[in-house]
Enzyme design. Sequence first.
Site, PDB file in Angstrom:
ATOM      1  N   HIS A  63      -1.040   6.682   7.859  1.00  0.00           N
ATOM      2  CA  HIS A  63      -0.193   5.579   8.329  1.00  0.00           C
ATOM      3  C   HIS A  63       1.277   5.844   7.993  1.00  0.00           C
ATOM      4  CE1 HIS A  63       0.615   1.296   9.355  1.00  0.00           C
ATOM      5  NE2 HIS A  63       1.598   1.460   8.465  1.00  0.00           N
ATOM      6  N   GLU A  64       1.558   6.151   6.740  1.00  0.00           N
ATOM      7  CA  GLU A  64       2.958   6.365   6.340  1.00  0.00           C
ATOM      8  C   GLU A  64       3.530   7.581   7.053  1.00  0.00           C
ATOM      9  OE1 GLU A  64       3.996   3.789   5.035  1.00  0.00           O
ATOM     10  OE2 GLU A  64       2.093   3.013   4.300  1.00  0.00           O
ATOM     11  N   GLY A  85       0.839  -1.187   0.000  1.00  0.00           N
ATOM     12  CA  GLY A  85       0.000   0.000   0.000  1.00  0.00           C
ATOM     13  C   GLY A  85       0.875   1.238   0.000  1.00  0.00           C
ATOM     14  N   TYR A  87       0.452  -5.410  13.449  1.00  0.00           N
ATOM     15  CA  TYR A  87      -0.322  -4.189  13.196  1.00  0.00           C
ATOM     16  C   TYR A  87      -1.487  -4.049  14.180  1.00  0.00           C
ATOM     17  CZ  TYR A  87       2.081  -3.699   8.681  1.00  0.00           C
ATOM     18  OH  TYR A  87       3.025  -3.540   7.707  1.00  0.00           O
TER      19      TYR A  87
HETATM   20 ZN   LIG Z   1       3.448   0.522   8.325  1.00  0.00          ZN
END
Ligand SMILES: [Zn+2]
Length: 625
Positions: A319-320, A292, A407
């Site tokens: 997220h990044e 992703g 995660y």
């Molecule tokens: Zn990550």
Amino acid sequence: MRILTALIFSAIWLFMPACKQSTADVKSSGGIQIPAPDSVDHHSYAKPDEARVDHLQLDLRVDFKEEILEGVASYTIVHNNAREIIFDTKDLTIIEVRIGQEGEPHSFKMGSADDLMGQSLTIPLKPETDIVTIHYKTQPTSEALQWLSPEQSRQKTPFLYTQSQAMLARTWLPCQDSPGIRFTYDARVRVPEGLMAVMSAANPTMVSNTGDYFFTMEQPIPAYLMAMAVGNLEYRPYGRMAGIYAQPDVLLSAAWEFEDTEKMIEVASALFGPYRWERFDILVLPPSFPYGGMENPRLTFVTPTVIAGDRSLTALIAHELAHSWSGNLVTNATWNDFWLNEGFTVYLERRIMEMVYSSAWSRMEEELGYQDLLKTLKEKGQDHSDTRLKGNLDNRNPDEGISSIAYEKGYLFLRTMEEMYGRNAVDNILNAWFRKKAFESATTEEFVTFLKGILMDGGSGIGVDEWVYGTGLPSNAFKSRSEQFAQLDEVLKKLESDKNVAGIDTTGWSALEWMYFLRQLPENADLAALEQRFNLSASGNAEYKAIWFEQCLQKGFIQPIQKPLTEFLTQVGRRKFLTPLYKGMIQAKQLDTAWDIYAKARPGYHSISRKAIDEIFADNGKKIS
Ligand SMILES: [Zn+2]
């Protein structure tokens, strides 16, 4: 009792020498298996305690015709009378090694080749050696590099990008490829005229007339964050902090999709401390990108499959961005500590999404994540050792650690802490942790010791050891319930009883609601009617389109989706979508069709995706020759 045990263990850890042998399990009083601490990275040949790199001066030529990189990596090194320095390489041709400022030719030794680890490159040192220079070239099969022809890049020009995490940096750069070893770098990259080169560094915003580019990365980073891309790229800035690089045909849509990026940086900095990387630009890659996103510092790489046209998949950007704190600023010391990168990042991501969008939005993402976690726990089994946060990936490919355990179980640990000790407490813990460990790496044990020291009850209330070292899901795990999804449950219940697709009111549904709805479709759902009414196979949202295809394969609605499914598999290279769909086809007795599609699509996939799918077919008697 737990507190006392923890103190005793911390004291023991201080005096335990790091060793390369496998580690024996130690039992804690609570019956949880706590492995002996081991900060040595078993996925790298480097011995940083003896000699390590400090700065890299890289000079590379990008040869699209031969599909190789050739150049010189010159490292400033730090050592104390070490006899040698060891680098990681894989499929690299080492042409020559020189040492010192004068660059005198020097001997070197290559270790034997290992499928996972590659080959060590050992360079003998003199006491005064402070620079080692390695002249090398890659091979067309380098696993980090994806060379796309003009046809594959959908431009009139070719495209190249790297994916270094977890241990592929060594396939395009001789380096000490361990997340615990950081270095700064400067680079010169020469590419064919008309193309732009970008790296995880300070980047150009215009195409250079000569094809010559210069980069500087002043913040020290581990090798897995080394990144480069070359192609027909244009840049569009948002403001002071952020902007988008993309091929011209997607630049405008990407720029619109990710317009909230600067707001996200603002929110994240307010929550978790200053942003330490100056810029946060985004590079949109061709659809073959296997993940992703990849949090390459200063230049996050993302898949175009998150450009949905309605900003519904921008959690990926959050997220990044969150990795700018957890991962890039404070880095897992080894891949066994991967949850420190990812669990924290998912927590930060949802906090950012809550501030920029709404808490209802974050609750939906939380619940979808929880579903993923339950699925993984069911597949692996509650007692499986891979359901521990602290991983054990020695002698295995760290990619195997990429599961919802790191995660989503990691996320739930922090989320449960929030419920138990309050949000302020968690924010204080995170801020203190990021300050204390900035630009350093951390082991799970360091975090556990830090956490027990900062929590009023020493972590006994939440049961830190059980969360970190125990299998399955602790009984006190926070369980969220989204109001939006509760309403969808009613819709689903009605659909199951009356099968009336025409009666479903989808007004105002977000992409997340579609995802939930499609995941929960009742066994007896009328797929033909759903397809006819909502045209799901033609959806612009890759996330729920992929779920729809999975459902169709599971429920035997195959012929009508054959064409769009084939197109999807041929165009998109994101591993998360590909593996369940190929598996789904095989389970639906479509092995030969799947194999034909794969044969055509495979050259356009990155090696990371190819590896996973090769294995699926190998398990079903189909081998790539
Ligand atoms: Zn990550």
